[in-house]
Design a protein around this motif. Sequence first.
Motif, PDB file in Angstrom:
ATOM      1  N   HIS A  74       0.867  -1.167   0.000  1.00 34.14           N
ATOM      2  CA  HIS A  74       0.000   0.000   0.000  1.00 34.14           C
ATOM      3  C   HIS A  74       0.911   1.226   0.000  1.00 34.14           C
ATOM      4  CE1 HIS A  74      -3.347  -2.664   0.888  1.00 34.14           C
ATOM      5  NE2 HIS A  74      -2.634  -3.157   1.885  1.00 34.14           N
ATOM      6  N   VAL A  75       0.990   1.875  -1.155  1.00 33.61           N
ATOM      7  CA  VAL A  75       1.829   3.054  -1.295  1.00 33.61           C
ATOM      8  C   VAL A  75       1.002   4.252  -0.832  1.00 33.61           C
ATOM      9  CG1 VAL A  75       3.150   4.489  -2.893  1.00 33.61           C
ATOM     10  CG2 VAL A  75       3.026   1.993  -3.241  1.00 33.61           C
ATOM     11  N   MET A  76       1.426   4.834   0.267  1.00 31.32           N
ATOM     12  CA  MET A  76       0.697   5.928   0.890  1.00 31.32           C
ATOM     13  C   MET A  76       1.361   7.257   0.502  1.00 31.32           C
ATOM     14  SD  MET A  76      -1.432   3.938   2.411  1.00 31.32           S
ATOM     15  CE  MET A  76      -2.366   4.992   3.497  1.00 31.32           C
ATOM     16  N   THR A  77       0.549   8.148  -0.070  1.00 36.43           N
ATOM     17  CA  THR A  77       1.034   9.485  -0.429  1.00 36.43           C
ATOM     18  C   THR A  77       0.076  10.511   0.164  1.00 36.43           C
ATOM     19  OG1 THR A  77      -0.147   9.378  -2.540  1.00 36.43           O
ATOM     20  CG2 THR A  77       2.178   8.721  -2.556  1.00 36.43           C
ATOM     21  N   PRO A  78       0.527  11.749   0.336  1.00 36.94           N
ATOM     22  CA  PRO A  78      -0.356  12.770   0.898  1.00 36.94           C
ATOM     23  C   PRO A  78      -1.625  12.933   0.068  1.00 36.94           C
ATOM     24  CG  PRO A  78       1.914  13.542   0.929  1.00 36.94           C
ATOM     25  CD  PRO A  78       1.891  12.264   0.130  1.00 36.94           C
ATOM     26  N   ASN A  79      -2.746  13.036   0.746  1.00 38.22           N
ATOM     27  CA  ASN A  79      -4.039  13.205   0.099  1.00 38.22           C
ATOM     28  C   ASN A  79      -4.046  14.500  -0.714  1.00 38.22           C
ATOM     29  OD1 ASN A  79      -6.651  12.553  -0.533  1.00 38.22           O
ATOM     30  ND2 ASN A  79      -7.515  13.364   1.357  1.00 38.22           N
ATOM     31  N   GLY A  80      -4.685  14.437  -1.889  1.00 35.54           N
ATOM     32  CA  GLY A  80      -4.829  15.630  -2.717  1.00 35.54           C
ATOM     33  C   GLY A  80      -3.641  15.954  -3.587  1.00 35.54           C
ATOM     34  N   THR A  81      -2.675  15.025  -3.706  1.00 41.05           N
ATOM     35  CA  THR A  81      -1.481  15.281  -4.521  1.00 41.05           C
ATOM     36  C   THR A  81      -1.490  14.483  -5.824  1.00 41.05           C
ATOM     37  OG1 THR A  81      -0.214  13.579  -3.338  1.00 41.05           O
ATOM     38  CG2 THR A  81      -0.053  15.841  -2.500  1.00 41.05           C
ATOM     39  N   GLY A  82      -2.612  13.883  -6.159  1.00 42.07           N
ATOM     40  CA  GLY A  82      -2.686  13.081  -7.373  1.00 42.07           C
ATOM     41  C   GLY A  82      -2.171  11.672  -7.131  1.00 42.07           C
ATOM     42  N   SER A  83      -2.238  10.842  -8.173  1.00 38.87           N
ATOM     43  CA  SER A  83      -1.842   9.441  -8.018  1.00 38.87           C
ATOM     44  C   SER A  83      -0.532   9.094  -8.723  1.00 38.87           C
ATOM     45  CB  SER A  83      -2.944   8.519  -8.541  1.00 38.87           C
ATOM     46  OG  SER A  83      -3.096   8.670  -9.948  1.00 38.87           O
ATOM     47  N   ARG A  84       0.037  10.020  -9.479  1.00 38.42           N
ATOM     48  CA  ARG A  84       1.224   9.680 -10.266  1.00 38.42           C
ATOM     49  C   ARG A  84       2.394   9.228  -9.400  1.00 38.42           C
ATOM     50  NH1 ARG A  84       5.823  10.438 -12.807  1.00 38.42           N
ATOM     51  NH2 ARG A  84       5.904   9.898 -15.016  1.00 38.42           N
ATOM     52  N   GLN A  85       2.721   9.975  -8.344  1.00 33.17           N
ATOM     53  CA  GLN A  85       3.858   9.600  -7.495  1.00 33.17           C
ATOM     54  C   GLN A  85       3.613   8.240  -6.836  1.00 33.17           C
ATOM     55  OE1 GLN A  85       6.802  10.547  -7.443  1.00 33.17           O
ATOM     56  NE2 GLN A  85       7.636   9.654  -5.579  1.00 33.17           N
ATOM     57  N   ALA A  86       2.379   7.965  -6.461  1.00 35.83           N
ATOM     58  CA  ALA A  86       2.060   6.648  -5.893  1.00 35.83           C
ATOM     59  C   ALA A  86       2.318   5.553  -6.920  1.00 35.83           C
ATOM     60  CB  ALA A  86       0.603   6.612  -5.431  1.00 35.83           C
ATOM     61  N   ARG A  87       1.975   5.803  -8.169  1.00 31.59           N
ATOM     62  CA  ARG A  87       2.214   4.826  -9.235  1.00 31.59           C
ATOM     63  C   ARG A  87       3.706   4.624  -9.483  1.00 31.59           C
ATOM     64  NH1 ARG A  87      -2.760   4.113 -11.941  1.00 31.59           N
ATOM     65  NH2 ARG A  87      -4.270   5.667 -11.231  1.00 31.59           N
ATOM     66  N   MET A 127      -2.428   3.706  -2.916  1.00 32.12           N
ATOM     67  CA  MET A 127      -2.400   2.983  -4.188  1.00 32.12           C
ATOM     68  C   MET A 127      -1.785   1.623  -3.875  1.00 32.12           C
ATOM     69  SD  MET A 127      -2.794   2.738  -7.511  1.00 32.12           S
ATOM     70  CE  MET A 127      -3.183   4.408  -7.980  1.00 32.12           C
ATOM     71  N   THR A 128      -2.535   0.544  -4.120  1.00 34.97           N
ATOM     72  CA  THR A 128      -2.057  -0.790  -3.754  1.00 34.97           C
ATOM     73  C   THR A 128      -1.460  -1.511  -4.953  1.00 34.97           C
ATOM     74  OG1 THR A 128      -3.684  -0.938  -1.989  1.00 34.97           O
ATOM     75  CG2 THR A 128      -2.705  -3.007  -2.743  1.00 34.97           C
ATOM     76  N   ALA A 129      -0.254  -2.006  -4.753  1.00 39.16           N
ATOM     77  CA  ALA A 129       0.419  -2.859  -5.731  1.00 39.16           C
ATOM     78  C   ALA A 129       0.490  -4.259  -5.138  1.00 39.16           C
ATOM     79  CB  ALA A 129       1.818  -2.335  -6.031  1.00 39.16           C
ATOM     80  N   THR A 130       0.275  -5.274  -5.970  1.00 42.07           N
ATOM     81  CA  THR A 130       0.238  -6.662  -5.504  1.00 42.07           C
ATOM     82  C   THR A 130       1.239  -7.500  -6.282  1.00 42.07           C
ATOM     83  OG1 THR A 130      -2.126  -6.409  -5.085  1.00 42.07           O
ATOM     84  CG2 THR A 130      -1.277  -8.650  -5.146  1.00 42.07           C
ATOM     85  N   VAL A 131       1.967  -8.356  -5.564  1.00 43.77           N
ATOM     86  CA  VAL A 131       2.862  -9.318  -6.196  1.00 43.77           C
ATOM     87  C   VAL A 131       2.478 -10.701  -5.681  1.00 43.77           C
ATOM     88  CG1 VAL A 131       5.249 -10.073  -6.535  1.00 43.77           C
ATOM     89  CG2 VAL A 131       4.735  -7.633  -6.313  1.00 43.77           C
ATOM     90  N   ASN A 132       2.247 -11.643  -6.583  1.00 48.42           N
ATOM     91  CA  ASN A 132       1.932 -13.018  -6.217  1.00 48.42           C
ATOM     92  C   ASN A 132       3.207 -13.826  -6.040  1.00 48.42           C
ATOM     93  OD1 ASN A 132      -0.962 -12.751  -6.420  1.00 48.42           O
ATOM     94  ND2 ASN A 132      -0.661 -12.622  -8.623  1.00 48.42           N
ATOM     95  N   PHE A 133       3.168 -14.780  -5.117  1.00 47.47           N
ATOM     96  CA  PHE A 133       4.352 -15.611  -4.887  1.00 47.47           C
ATOM     97  C   PHE A 133       3.976 -17.061  -4.622  1.00 47.47           C
ATOM     98  CE2 PHE A 133       3.365 -14.324  -0.503  1.00 47.47           C
ATOM     99  CZ  PHE A 133       3.506 -15.500   0.191  1.00 47.47           C
ATOM    100  N   GLU A 134       4.997 -17.933  -4.774  1.00 49.06           N
ATOM    101  CA  GLU A 134       4.908 -19.349  -4.391  1.00 49.06           C
ATOM    102  C   GLU A 134       6.166 -19.731  -3.634  1.00 49.06           C
ATOM    103  OE1 GLU A 134       4.413 -21.677  -7.936  1.00 49.06           O
ATOM    104  OE2 GLU A 134       2.265 -21.269  -8.019  1.00 49.06           O
ATOM    105  N   ARG A 135       5.999 -20.644  -2.696  1.00 45.82           N
ATOM    106  CA  ARG A 135       7.136 -21.169  -1.942  1.00 45.82           C
ATOM    107  C   ARG A 135       6.893 -22.647  -1.697  1.00 45.82           C
ATOM    108  NH1 ARG A 135       8.784 -22.610   3.066  1.00 45.82           N
ATOM    109  NH2 ARG A 135       6.697 -22.325   3.900  1.00 45.82           N
ATOM    110  N   ASP A 136       7.897 -23.475  -1.983  1.00 48.09           N
ATOM    111  CA  ASP A 136       7.793 -24.922  -1.781  1.00 48.09           C
ATOM    112  C   ASP A 136       8.548 -25.338  -0.526  1.00 48.09           C
ATOM    113  OD1 ASP A 136       6.359 -25.156  -4.112  1.00 48.09           O
ATOM    114  OD2 ASP A 136       8.075 -25.765  -5.318  1.00 48.09           O
ATOM    115  N   GLU A 137       7.974 -26.343   0.146  1.00 48.09           N
ATOM    116  CA  GLU A 137       8.706 -26.956   1.273  1.00 48.09           C
ATOM    117  C   GLU A 137       8.448 -28.434   1.299  1.00 48.09           C
ATOM    118  OE1 GLU A 137       6.279 -26.645   5.375  1.00 48.09           O
ATOM    119  OE2 GLU A 137       7.253 -24.800   4.768  1.00 48.09           O
TER     120      GLU A 137
END
Length: 137
Positions: A74-87, A127-137
């Motif tokens: 969750h990329v947190m940026t100051p409210n009211g500053t647009g979304s570009r920097q979060a992206r 702005m939320t970025a998601t990465v999927n992962f797998e791990r074997d054991e």
Amino acid sequence: MASPEAFDVVVEQIADQWGGQTDVMFENDPYDLPDTPTEFLYVEIFGDFFDQASLGAEPREDNLWREAGQVYFHVMTPNGTGSRQARVLAKQIVNLFRGQDIGAVTFRDASIGAGDPGRTFANYYAMTATVNFERDE
């Protein structure tokens, strides 16, 4: 919740590669918001399941087990500053993981804003970025 092994890989990768670009907060860690809103990352790590990925070993626990999960940045940026920097920050953080084999964890595809494109919380925009992962054991 993800396994401690998957959690540790994510924490170590951020510590080694993020370079203090912003503050980073993990689930249930203490964090005092500054008086003036500034950028930071809030990281959640989920493990969906341990699926049996091989058959035939005795005892059954000796089979290959696969953990699948997601890392939410969750990329947190100051409210009211647009979304570009979060992206911009979201792309930078997912690039540290997507398509990487780090330790026993394979990080796969990534998305920025998939299904939940930005939300406002008091003085912050997420702005939320998601990465999927797998791990074997």
